[in-house]
Design a protein around this motif. Structure first.
Motif, mmCIF file in Angstrom:
data_model
loop_
_atom_site.group_PDB
_atom_site.id
_atom_site.type_symbol
_atom_site.label_atom_id
_atom_site.label_comp_id
_atom_site.label_asym_id
_atom_site.label_seq_id
_atom_site.Cartn_x
_atom_site.Cartn_y
_atom_site.Cartn_z
ATOM 1 N N GLN A 104 -8.380 3.957 1.315
ATOM 2 C CA GLN A 104 -8.536 2.533 1.594
ATOM 3 C C GLN A 104 -8.586 1.718 0.286
ATOM 4 O O GLN A 104 -9.064 2.208 -0.725
ATOM 5 N N ARG A 112 -1.702 5.338 8.247
ATOM 6 C CA ARG A 112 -2.671 4.710 7.343
ATOM 7 C C ARG A 112 -3.900 5.581 7.124
ATOM 8 O O ARG A 112 -4.584 5.462 6.110
ATOM 9 N N HIS A 160 7.195 -6.180 0.900
ATOM 10 C CA HIS A 160 6.105 -6.854 1.611
ATOM 11 C C HIS A 160 5.219 -5.819 2.288
ATOM 12 O O HIS A 160 5.666 -4.731 2.646
ATOM 13 N N LYS A 161 3.938 -6.185 2.452
ATOM 14 C CA LYS A 161 2.945 -5.258 2.976
ATOM 15 C C LYS A 161 2.235 -5.778 4.220
ATOM 16 O O LYS A 161 1.509 -5.024 4.872
ATOM 17 N N HIS A 205 5.175 -1.063 -7.076
ATOM 18 C CA HIS A 205 4.254 -1.709 -6.141
ATOM 19 C C HIS A 205 3.187 -0.758 -5.602
ATOM 20 O O HIS A 205 2.417 -1.128 -4.720
ATOM 21 N N GLY A 245 4.077 -0.096 2.616
ATOM 22 C CA GLY A 245 4.863 -1.316 2.648
ATOM 23 C C GLY A 245 6.333 -1.086 2.889
ATOM 24 O O GLY A 245 6.812 0.056 2.987
ATOM 25 N N HIS A 247 -3.652 -0.875 3.550
ATOM 26 C CA HIS A 247 -2.617 -1.905 3.686
ATOM 27 C C HIS A 247 -2.036 -2.330 2.337
ATOM 28 O O HIS A 247 -0.996 -2.990 2.288
ATOM 29 N N GLU A 248 -2.664 -1.940 1.236
ATOM 30 C CA GLU A 248 -2.119 -2.253 -0.078
ATOM 31 C C GLU A 248 -1.189 -1.159 -0.588
ATOM 32 O O GLU A 248 -0.502 -1.347 -1.591
ATOM 33 N N LYS A 249 -1.146 -0.019 0.104
ATOM 34 C CA LYS A 249 -0.388 1.129 -0.385
ATOM 35 C C LYS A 249 0.691 1.582 0.591
ATOM 36 O O LYS A 249 1.321 2.618 0.392
ATOM 37 N N HIS A 266 -4.956 -6.506 8.831
ATOM 38 C CA HIS A 266 -4.731 -5.414 7.900
ATOM 39 C C HIS A 266 -4.460 -4.090 8.604
ATOM 40 O O HIS A 266 -4.433 -3.036 7.963
ATOM 41 N N ALA A 317 0.209 -4.627 9.363
ATOM 42 C CA ALA A 317 0.048 -4.112 8.002
ATOM 43 C C ALA A 317 -0.200 -2.610 8.084
ATOM 44 O O ALA A 317 -0.443 -2.075 9.171
#
Length: 325
Positions: free
Chosen positions: A251, A246, A190-191, A161, A258, A254-256, A204, A209
């Motif tokens: 950037q 974060r 989940h993120k 992921h 989790g 929030h996708e990296k 986000h 997140a």
């Protein structure tokens, strides 16, 4: 002028001296090929050929900050980590030799300094150049239940992921503070999450997140190199770090960042740090520790905001106009 372009002449002695600006600071006078900029935590023999010292080179590192009273729980935790992991224990109670009742302890690394927190140890003993061989670094508390956790499976999911910073999901029935870190039954990872109304200014941003807690974080090698620098020397409890992690991720963060749901833990909430405090002004030791935790959170937020504002202003930017600042 010299033997190579990096050399400088020394006219008073008629010889060339070495000066390599690209070397690490302080090592400019050494030839580059002798500079070992990174090290490791692999244990070596006192005899034999150095090239034959290592029979294995673990790819991952797990650290626990421990007291002897939690030895049975740590024993259960360590058994969830394969030989691909180096085990490092930070002892806050000074009791080290007793741990040899466990066979794995004889192969582990032990660091003993009285009454310190895991972030104090991490800042001083987990420099990025020392832990560079490890792809992932687990920096965990001592009171985690791991019946439903397998470290190798966890690593597979983190890689699958693309998580640079992560933590296992938490049992929703015990030790839960944030919705983000609550384990979900219907997903591997989940993120994002929904928090209480008004708690998230942006879906986000933390705590909805790009957020994990500080009791069981897992960092990629690259993420840790940044996080280590963000840890303050004098703020030892780590409060506030979770909201700032974060900033160490490219950037969109929030996708990296989790939570791994299918490999989950139970947070026991054992008040071990509180018992290490001292009673002052009629307050119990744990009360003084908790007050410092809150104070450090405010101090860290103030320092980070001030530093960022100074940077943006120096660049001619309006800090208030920068999203996610």
């Amino acid at each position: 002028m010299g033997l190579v372009s990096d050399c400088r002449s020394s006219s008073n002695i008629g010889t060339a001296v070495i000066w390599v600006p690209s070397n690490p600071r302080g090592a400019e006078r050494l030839p580059p090929r002798i500079v070992a900029a990174e090290s490791d935590l692999y244990l070596r023999r006192l005899w034999g050929n150095p090239n034959e010292d290592l029979t294995s080179t673990p790819k991952y590192l797990v650290t626990f900050t421990v007291g002897y009273d939690q030895r049975m729980n740590i024993d259960a935790c360590v058994k969830k980590f394969s030989e691909n992991f180096t085990i490092l224990l930070f002892h806050y109670d000074g009791r080290v030799a007793e741990w040899d009742e466990f066979e794995w302890s004889k192969r582990a690394i032990h660091v003993s300094v009285l009454k310190q927190t895991k972030w104090w140890y991490a800042k001083r003993f987990l420099h990025p150049d020392i832990v560079a061989p490890y792809e992932y670094i687990f920096i965990w508390d001592e009171d985690l239940g791991v019946e439903h956790f397998n470290a190798e499976e966890y690593i597979k999911l983190v890689k699958k992921h693309g998580l640079e910073i992560s933590q296992p999901g938490l049992d929703p029935n015990k030790g839960l503070t944030w919705q983000m870190t609550k384990r979900r039954d219907d997903s591997e990872v989940h993120k994002v999450t929904d928090e209480k109304p008004g708690w998230c200014t942006d879906p986000h941003l933390p705590p909805c997140a790009a957020f994990v807690e500080i009791m069981a974080p897992v960092f990629s090698r690259d993420a840790w190199r940044c996080v280590w620098h963000m840890i303050q020397n004098d703020l030892v409890h780590g409060w506030g770090l979770d909201f700032a992690l974060r900033k160490c991720i490219e950037q969109p963060a929030h996708e990296k960042i989790g939570v791994v749901d299918s490999q989950w833990i139970v947070h026991g909430s054992v008040p071990s740090l509180g018992s290490q405090g001292e009673s002052q002004n009629g307050k119990a030791p744990w009360q003084g520790v908790r007050e410092r935790c809150r104070k450090e959170w405010t101090m860290f937020q103030t320092r980070l905001t001030s530093a960022e504002n100074s940077y943006f202003k120096a660049a001619g930017l309006d800090p208030s106009a920068i999203k996610g600042h």
